[in-house]
Design a protein around this motif. Sequence first.
Motif, PDB file in Angstrom:
ATOM      1  N   SER A  60       0.827  -1.211   0.000  1.00  9.41           N
ATOM      2  CA  SER A  60       0.000   0.000   0.000  1.00  9.41           C
ATOM      3  C   SER A  60       0.858   1.257   0.000  1.00  9.41           C
ATOM      4  O   SER A  60       1.775   1.396   0.812  1.00  9.41           O
ATOM      5  CB  SER A  60      -0.919   0.025   1.224  1.00  9.41           C
ATOM      6  OG  SER A  60      -1.654   1.244   1.261  1.00  9.41           O
ATOM      7  N   ARG A  61       0.503   2.157  -0.897  1.00  8.83           N
ATOM      8  CA  ARG A  61       1.165   3.464  -0.933  1.00  8.83           C
ATOM      9  C   ARG A  61       0.495   4.444   0.024  1.00  8.83           C
ATOM     10  O   ARG A  61       0.977   5.563   0.220  1.00  8.83           O
ATOM     11  CB  ARG A  61       1.115   4.006  -2.367  1.00  8.83           C
ATOM     12  CG  ARG A  61      -0.276   4.316  -2.852  1.00  8.83           C
ATOM     13  CD  ARG A  61      -0.371   4.421  -4.359  1.00  8.83           C
ATOM     14  NE  ARG A  61      -1.332   3.446  -4.856  1.00  8.83           N
ATOM     15  CZ  ARG A  61      -1.898   3.504  -6.049  1.00  8.83           C
ATOM     16  NH1 ARG A  61      -1.579   4.471  -6.886  1.00  8.83           N
ATOM     17  NH2 ARG A  61      -2.755   2.578  -6.429  1.00  8.83           N
ATOM     18  N   PHE A  62      -0.633   4.041   0.625  1.00  5.22           N
ATOM     19  CA  PHE A  62      -1.445   4.962   1.410  1.00  5.22           C
ATOM     20  C   PHE A  62      -1.302   4.798   2.918  1.00  5.22           C
ATOM     21  O   PHE A  62      -1.948   5.522   3.674  1.00  5.22           O
ATOM     22  CB  PHE A  62      -2.924   4.809   1.029  1.00  5.22           C
ATOM     23  CG  PHE A  62      -3.202   5.089  -0.427  1.00  5.22           C
ATOM     24  CD1 PHE A  62      -2.763   6.260  -1.019  1.00  5.22           C
ATOM     25  CD2 PHE A  62      -3.882   4.168  -1.206  1.00  5.22           C
ATOM     26  CE1 PHE A  62      -3.008   6.520  -2.361  1.00  5.22           C
ATOM     27  CE2 PHE A  62      -4.140   4.417  -2.541  1.00  5.22           C
ATOM     28  CZ  PHE A  62      -3.701   5.593  -3.127  1.00  5.22           C
ATOM     29  N   ILE A  63      -0.495   3.850   3.382  1.00  6.35           N
ATOM     30  CA  ILE A  63      -0.286   3.718   4.819  1.00  6.35           C
ATOM     31  C   ILE A  63       1.046   4.372   5.189  1.00  6.35           C
ATOM     32  O   ILE A  63       1.837   4.745   4.320  1.00  6.35           O
ATOM     33  CB  ILE A  63      -0.319   2.244   5.261  1.00  6.35           C
ATOM     34  CG1 ILE A  63       0.794   1.441   4.592  1.00  6.35           C
ATOM     35  CG2 ILE A  63      -1.684   1.629   4.982  1.00  6.35           C
ATOM     36  CD1 ILE A  63       0.899   0.004   5.095  1.00  6.35           C
ATOM     37  N   LYS A  64       1.294   4.499   6.489  1.00  5.47           N
ATOM     38  CA  LYS A  64       2.516   5.141   6.959  1.00  5.47           C
ATOM     39  C   LYS A  64       3.748   4.453   6.375  1.00  5.47           C
ATOM     40  O   LYS A  64       3.886   3.233   6.456  1.00  5.47           O
ATOM     41  CB  LYS A  64       2.578   5.094   8.483  1.00  5.47           C
ATOM     42  CG  LYS A  64       3.776   5.828   9.067  1.00  5.47           C
ATOM     43  CD  LYS A  64       3.756   5.804  10.581  1.00  5.47           C
ATOM     44  CE  LYS A  64       4.959   6.540  11.153  1.00  5.47           C
ATOM     45  NZ  LYS A  64       4.963   6.524  12.642  1.00  5.47           N
ATOM     46  N   GLY A  65       4.625   5.242   5.783  1.00  5.82           N
ATOM     47  CA  GLY A  65       5.820   4.717   5.146  1.00  5.82           C
ATOM     48  C   GLY A  65       5.666   4.493   3.659  1.00  5.82           C
ATOM     49  O   GLY A  65       6.657   4.357   2.941  1.00  5.82           O
ATOM     50  N   GLY A  66       4.429   4.449   3.180  1.00  2.39           N
ATOM     51  CA  GLY A  66       4.178   4.300   1.745  1.00  2.39           C
ATOM     52  C   GLY A  66       4.231   5.638   1.031  1.00  2.39           C
ATOM     53  O   GLY A  66       4.105   6.696   1.658  1.00  2.39           O
ATOM     54  N   ARG A  67       4.410   5.594  -0.281  1.00  2.42           N
ATOM     55  CA  ARG A  67       4.490   6.828  -1.066  1.00  2.42           C
ATOM     56  C   ARG A  67       3.677   6.700  -2.344  1.00  2.42           C
ATOM     57  O   ARG A  67       3.847   5.735  -3.102  1.00  2.42           O
ATOM     58  CB  ARG A  67       5.942   7.156  -1.421  1.00  2.42           C
ATOM     59  CG  ARG A  67       6.825   7.464  -0.238  1.00  2.42           C
ATOM     60  CD  ARG A  67       8.248   7.760  -0.668  1.00  2.42           C
ATOM     61  NE  ARG A  67       8.308   8.950  -1.517  1.00  2.42           N
ATOM     62  CZ  ARG A  67       8.908   9.003  -2.702  1.00  2.42           C
ATOM     63  NH1 ARG A  67       9.499   7.933  -3.205  1.00  2.42           N
ATOM     64  NH2 ARG A  67       8.928  10.121  -3.388  1.00  2.42           N
ATOM     65  N   ALA A  68       2.780   7.648  -2.569  1.00  5.35           N
ATOM     66  CA  ALA A  68       2.010   7.741  -3.806  1.00  5.35           C
ATOM     67  C   ALA A  68       2.542   8.936  -4.582  1.00  5.35           C
ATOM     68  O   ALA A  68       2.378  10.079  -4.153  1.00  5.35           O
ATOM     69  CB  ALA A  68       0.526   7.912  -3.501  1.00  5.35           C
TER      70      ALA A  68
END
Length: 264
Positions: free
Chosen positions: A139-147
């Motif tokens: 997931s790019r949308f949780i903490k540590g992820g990047r969108a």
Amino acid sequence: MIYERQTGVPKFEAHEYSEKSKNYVVLIPIINEGDRIIRELKRAHRAHIADHADLVICDGGSTDGCTEEARLRKLGVNTLLVKQDVGRQGAQLRMGIFWALRRGYEGIITIDGNNKDSIEDVPSFIKKLNDGYDLIQGSRFIKGGRAVNTPLIRLLSVKLIHAPVISLTAHQRFTDTTNAYRAYSTRYLRDERVQPLRDVFVTYELLAYLSVRATQLGYKACEIPVTRAYPKTGKTPTKISFFKGNSDLMKILFKNLFGAYRPK
């Protein structure tokens, strides 16, 4: 070696450049990805991903030269599978899953071959598989992820429609449900109540189905942070057309909600 068509598995050809060397495999479905898949494999090579998992290309019949053998070997690809049958992404994944199960891998990681995803994060998926998880969603949308540069229509459709419906169906919250960067344990895939090798999975049905079936059956699932980066300019690298493609995705999403893909 040629594998003839059988129920749930398309006809395909396997070019095995090396023996099985790891417990896990990364399946990369592509078709005419050109330089994008080469750049992705170069990133994997720099990150020594082949030290953690065997890299396998699941080709839908590319004609642009991106699957040239010498280059794939140089970049650490273990095997090239070439579909010689009908079907799109779902058929490519069924081909790869069938082959990987026969080879005896303990877990399967899937990632798109268009260089949008952080292939460097493969070891993080393996860690979760080793920790006993059966479905690991990137997931790019949780903490540590990047969108990065996500098109607005994609962002809205995932957050407002796709993720809520998948979460409802799965009975567990997921945030990045259109993302094919994920991992499955083979005990999940081999469960007779799952049966991923069925001809009903032609396009994106298999991704939607496998997103929800694990938690429906009591398997452990989680998300881990990843990066998904779209190019700043130029055409968006995707096989989903704006109108028909998104319409088909919506149909799949709601058929999945009402259990259409469960084994009979």
